[in-house]
Design an enzyme around this catalytic site. Structure first.
Site, PDB file in Angstrom:
ATOM      1  N   ASP A  96      51.989   2.648 -16.144  1.00  0.00           N
ATOM      2  CA  ASP A  96      51.886   1.301 -15.601  1.00  0.00           C
ATOM      3  C   ASP A  96      50.633   0.579 -16.058  1.00  0.00           C
ATOM      4  O   ASP A  96      49.570   1.177 -16.203  1.00  0.00           O
ATOM      5  CB  ASP A  96      51.914   1.354 -14.063  1.00  0.00           C
ATOM      6  CG  ASP A  96      53.316   1.618 -13.549  1.00  0.00           C
ATOM      7  OD1 ASP A  96      54.218   0.838 -13.887  1.00  0.00           O
ATOM      8  OD2 ASP A  96      53.502   2.622 -12.830  1.00  0.00           O
ATOM      9  N   GLU A 119      64.264  -1.917  -6.708  1.00  0.00           N
ATOM     10  CA  GLU A 119      63.474  -0.770  -7.154  1.00  0.00           C
ATOM     11  C   GLU A 119      62.232  -0.732  -6.302  1.00  0.00           C
ATOM     12  O   GLU A 119      61.396  -1.628  -6.349  1.00  0.00           O
ATOM     13  CB  GLU A 119      63.056  -0.955  -8.614  1.00  0.00           C
ATOM     14  CG  GLU A 119      63.989  -0.275  -9.601  1.00  0.00           C
ATOM     15  CD  GLU A 119      63.526  -0.499 -11.022  1.00  0.00           C
ATOM     16  OE1 GLU A 119      64.407  -0.612 -11.892  1.00  0.00           O
ATOM     17  OE2 GLU A 119      62.301  -0.593 -11.258  1.00  0.00           O
ATOM     18  N   TYR A 132      68.153   2.652 -17.670  1.00  0.00           N
ATOM     19  CA  TYR A 132      67.066   1.684 -17.689  1.00  0.00           C
ATOM     20  C   TYR A 132      66.489   1.703 -19.101  1.00  0.00           C
ATOM     21  O   TYR A 132      65.848   2.675 -19.498  1.00  0.00           O
ATOM     22  CB  TYR A 132      66.015   2.107 -16.664  1.00  0.00           C
ATOM     23  CG  TYR A 132      64.878   1.136 -16.420  1.00  0.00           C
ATOM     24  CD1 TYR A 132      64.168   0.548 -17.464  1.00  0.00           C
ATOM     25  CD2 TYR A 132      64.482   0.833 -15.114  1.00  0.00           C
ATOM     26  CE1 TYR A 132      63.125  -0.325 -17.222  1.00  0.00           C
ATOM     27  CE2 TYR A 132      63.423  -0.033 -14.862  1.00  0.00           C
ATOM     28  CZ  TYR A 132      62.745  -0.599 -15.928  1.00  0.00           C
ATOM     29  OH  TYR A 132      61.696  -1.447 -15.690  1.00  0.00           O
TER      30      TYR A 132
END
Lengths: 417, 263
Positions: B60, B49, B175
Site C-alpha cells: 500500500d 472491500e 482482481y
C-alpha cells in the site's frame, strides 16, 4: 547426525522454501514471478564453478578474506575459563560481514541483467556494503533507511552518499529498519522489472534466507580450517556464538557446524532494556511468537492482534522485530540455543574488548561478547569458544560516548577512520 | 452461491458493470467508519472491500498506510473489524463484503477460528495480499472449504506461463491490479488494461474487476468499460483522511459508482 541424511540440519529449506514450518514465500503476486526467476537464477549460479571462482577472487582481493581467526589471549586470561577465539569479520572491507553477501547478490543481479539495486539498512552497514559494491560495478544504488537510524548512524549515511548511493530516509510507520524494509518492498513492487532487491539478512521470501546464508557461510567454513590449523587437525570449536538481528552473521558462522553434534551453537539476541512484558527489546525468539512478515513465517514481536511491534535496542543493526526463519527452526528443533543480552551488558562488553584486546567492536557483536563474558569463566581451559566479531565499532562511537556520558561535541563531524 | 456470486450474476443479467469501493475498517474511528460503510450500498457500491488494518502494509501507498495507522491508533483490531461487519449485516443481507488485508492478523488469530468468526460476521470473500498461490494451503483452500470466496490478485507481471496457477483455487471474481506498484500511486490506463483483461478472460470464466490507479468518475467509467468492474480505494480513503463528513465522502463515492455504472 551427519551419518543420517534424513536427520541432517543442513538440507533446508525444502522446495517451498520452508525450514520446518518457517520461511515460505509470503509476497504479493506482483513480486512472485520475479522471486521464482531469482530462485532459478540462484540455483544455476550455485552449481556454476565460474560463479564461485568470481566470488572467491572478489572475497580475496576486494574484501580481504579470509578474515583472521584470532586467539584473544588477554580476554581469555581476564575471564579465566574457556579459550576464546574471535573471527575477525570486522576487518573486511566496509567493516562488517555484510559485504560477503552483497557481493554474491550483486553478481547475481548482473547475471539477471538488473541495473538498479535497492537495499534496506538499519545500522547502515548493509547499506554501505551495497553502495560500495554498486560503485565498484557501476550500478545505480538506492538505500532505504529509517529516519531514526539516519539520525543515529550519520557517519554511515555520509559514506553511502560518498559512494554514490541515494539514501532515502523512511518516515512511514515509525521510521525504523522494519519500515525501511517495507518501503524497499514497495519500491521493488513498483520497479520490479529493472530492479534487484539486495536483502541484507537471512530473512525475506525464499530464496533469500537460504541464499544469504550460503553467501555468509564462508565465515564458518573458514573457521573450520583455521581452527584446525591452530589447534590441530580435526579440532572443532566447542561453542560458536554470534549476535542476531536478522541473523546473517550468525547463520554464516553456524551453518557449517550444524551437523557436528559436539558443537554448541548460541545465538544472542538484543535484550534492549530487558526481555519482559514491556517489550523494550528485539529478542524475537525469547520474547516473540510465530507470525508472517516481510515474505516469511518466523518468530516476531507482535501484539495479541497480530500487529507488529517496534523493537528496541541500543544497536541499530539488531533493531528488527523478526529473525531469519532458519533460526526459528533451529530454535524449535533445539539445535541452537538463543539467549538475550541487555544494552547495559553489551556496553560493558564493548569496553572490555577495547581494553583487553585493542579491538573496538560494533555494538552488534558486543552483545555476543557479553554472553561470552557470562559463560567463559565457568568453562574449562580446553573449551574453545569461537565468537563472530562481525563488525567494527567506528560507527557506534557517538552512541557509546553518549551512553557513557562522554562529551563528543567538540569532535563531532571529524572524520573517524 | 455466496453473496458475491449472486451479485455478479445479477449485474450480468442487468447488463451492468460492478463498482467496488475500498475503505479501511475503523478509519478514522469505529463510529464514523461504520456510518460510511452503511452508506456505501446506497451510494451505488456493488461490493464492499473492507480493509483490515495492519502495521506493515507492504503493497500500500501512503494514503492507505495512514488510514491503517489512524484505525490502529483508534484501537481497531481484527475482532472489531468483524464486529463492524456484523453491525452492517443487521441492515443489509445482500451487499457482499470482501475483507482485504495481510495475513498476519489472521494467522495470529488462527485460521480455523478466523474463518468461523468471519463467516458469522457476514464476510463473503477474502483478498490477502501476501498469500500468492504458492501458499494456498495456508488460508485459500480452508477458506473455500468453509464456503468463502478467495479472490486472487492478477498483475501485469503474471505472465501466461503463470496465469493458470493464479486462476486455480480461486472464486468470486478476479482482481486485476492495473499497475506494477502500490495503491494510490500511478494512474491506470484503459488502453493498457483492455488487452490484459482479455488475456485473463482466456484463462477464467470469473468476472474481472480492475483496481489500483482509479481516482475519478471518468477513470472508473473508462476502466469499467474494458472489464467487469472497477475498484476505487485510495481516492475515497484520502477524503476520509482529510476529515470529510461521511455524507460528503458518500457523495463522492456515488459519483464514482455512477461513472462505473455508465460503462
Amino acid at each position: 547426525m551427519a551419518d543420517d541424511l534424513f536427520n541432517s540440519f543442513m538440507n533446508g529449506p525444502d522446495e517451498r522454501g520452508r525450514f520446518g514450518d518457517f520461511g515460505g514465500r509470503f509476497v504479493s503476486e506482483t513480486l512472485m514471478p520475479l522471486i521464482l526467476d531469482l530462485e532459478a537464477e540462484y540455483d544455476k549460479a550455485k552449481d556454476d564453478p565460474e560463479f564461485w571462482a568470481e566470488m572467491d577472487d572478489l572475497w580475496k582481493h576486494y574484501v580481504g578474506r579470509p578474515s583472521p581467526l584470532y586467539f584473544a589471549e588477554r580476554l581469555t586470561d581476564h575471564l579465566g575459563g574457556a579459550k576464546i577465539y574471535l573471527k575477525r569479520d570486522e576487518l573486511n572491507h566496509t567493516g562488517a560481514h555484510k559485504i560477503n553477501n552483497v557481493l554474491g547478490q550483486i553478481l547475481l543481479a548482473r547475471r539477471m541483467g538488473k541495473k538498479r539495486i535497492i537495499a534496506e539498512t538499519g545500522a547502515g552497514q548493509h547499506g554501505v556494503a551495497t553502495a560500495t559494491v554498486c560503485a565498484k560495478f557501476g550500478l545505480k544504488c538506492v538505500v532505504y533507511m529509517g529516519k531514526h537510524d539516519v539520525e543515529r548512524q550519520a557517519p554511515n549515511v555520509f559514506r553511502m552518499r560518498l559512494l554514490g548511493a541515494e539514501v532515502i530516509p523512511v518516515t512511514s510507520g515509525r521510521g525504523t529498519l522494519k519500515d525501511a524494509m517495507n518501503d524497499a518492498l514497495r519500491d521493488w513492487v513498483t520497479n520490479v522489472r529493472d530492479t534487484f532487491y539486495c536483502i541484507g539478512t537471512v530473512a525475506g521470501p525464499h530464496p533469500y534466507p537460504a541464499m544469504v546464508r550460503d553467501f555468509q557461510s564462508i565465515i564458518g567454513q573458514e573457521v573450520r580450517w583455521q581452527l584446525a590449523e591452530q589447534e590441530g587437525e580435526g579440532r572443532l570449536p566447542d561453542t560458536v556464538i554470534a549476535a542476531i538481528g536478522g541473523g546473517s552473521n550468525a547463520m554464516g558462522l553456524f551453518f557449517p557446524f550444524l551437523d557436528d553434534p559436539s558443537v554448541n551453537i548460541i545465538g544472542v539476541e538484543a535484550g534492549g532494556k530487558g526481555v519482559d512484558e514491556k517489550m523494550q527489546h528485539c529478542a524475537s525468539l525469547t520474547g516473540g511468537r510465530p507470525g508472517v512478515l516481510h515474505g516469511n513465517r518466523t518468530y516476531l514481536l507482535q501484539d495479541d492482534d497480530g500487529q507488529i511491534l517496534e523493537g528496541f535496542s541500543i544497536s541499530a543493526g539488531l533493531d528488527y522485530p523478526g529473525i531469519g526463519p532458519e533460526h526459528s527452526w533451529l530454535h524449535e528443533t533445539g539445535r541452537a540455543q538463543y539467549v538475550s543480552i541487555t544494552d547495559k551488558e553489551a556496553l560493558e562488553a564493548f569496553q572490555l574488548s577495547c581494553s583487553t584486546e585493542g579491538i573496538i567492536p560494533a555494538l552488534e557483536p558486543s552483545h555476543a561478547l557479553a554472553h561470552v563474558m557470562k559463560i567463559a569463566p565457568n568453562l574449562p581451559r580446553d573449551h574453545i569458544i569461537v565468537m563472530n566479531m562481525c563488525g567494527r565499532g567506528d560507527k557506534d562511537i557517538f552512541t557509546v560516548a553518549k551512553h557513557l556520558g562522554f562529551d563528543m561535541s567538540d569532535t563531532e563531524g571529524r572524520e573517524m577512520d | 452461491m455466496t453473496r458475491i456470486d449472486a451479485k455478479f450474476a445479477k449485474l450480468k443479467a442487468d447488463g451492468k458493470k460492478a463498482f467496488v469501493a475500498y475503505v479501511m475498517a475503523g478509519d478514522p474511528d469505529y463510529a464514523t467508519s461504520l456510518e460510511i460503510v452503511k452508506g456505501l450500498p446506497g451510494a451505488g457500491v456493488d461490493v464492499i472491500e473492507l480493509g483490515l488494518p495492519f502495521t506493515d502494509p507492504m503493497a500500500d501507498g501512503p494514503t492507505i498506510q495512514l488510514a491503517g495507522q489512524r484505525a490502529l491508533e483508534g484501537g481497531m483490531t481484527l475482532q472489531k473489524t468483524l464486529e463492524l461487519a456484523t453491525e452492517f449485516r443487521k441492515d443489509d443481507d445482500e451487499t457482499p463484503i470482501v475483507l482485504m488485508g495481510y495475513y498476519n492478523p489472521i494467522y495470529s488469530r488462527g485460521v480455523d477460528r478466523f474463518l468461523d468468526d468471519a463467516k458469522k460476521a457476514g464476510i463473503d470473500g477474502l483478498i490477502v495480499v501476501d498469500l500468492p498461490p504458492e501458499e494456498d494451503d495456508e488460508l485459500c483452500i480452508p477458506a473455500q472449504k468453509a464456503g468463502m470466496n478467495f479472490i486472487r490478485l492478477a498483475t501485469p507481471t503474471t505472465d501466461d506461463r503463470r496465469l493458470p496457477k493464479v486462476m486455480t483455487n480461486t472464486s468470486g471474481f478476479v482482481y486485476y491490479v492495473s499497475i506494477t506498484g502500490i495503491t494510490g500511486a500511478a494512474e491506470a490506463d484503459a488502453g493498457d488494461v483492455a488487452p490484459e483483461v482479455a488475456r485473463i478472460k482466456r484463462a477464467t470464466d470469473l468476472p474481472i474487476v480492475v483496481g489500483f490507479g482509479i481516482n475519478s468518475p471518468e477513470k472508473a467509467e473508462a476502466i469499467a468499460s474494458v472489464a467487469d468492474g472497477a475498484v476505487v480505494g485510495s481516492a475515497i480513503v484520502s477524503r476520509i483522511g482529510k476529515g470529510e463528513a461521511p455524507a460528503d465522502v458518500l457523495a463522492f463515492v456515488k459519483s464514482l459508482a455512477d461513472g462505473a455504472h455508465r460503462a
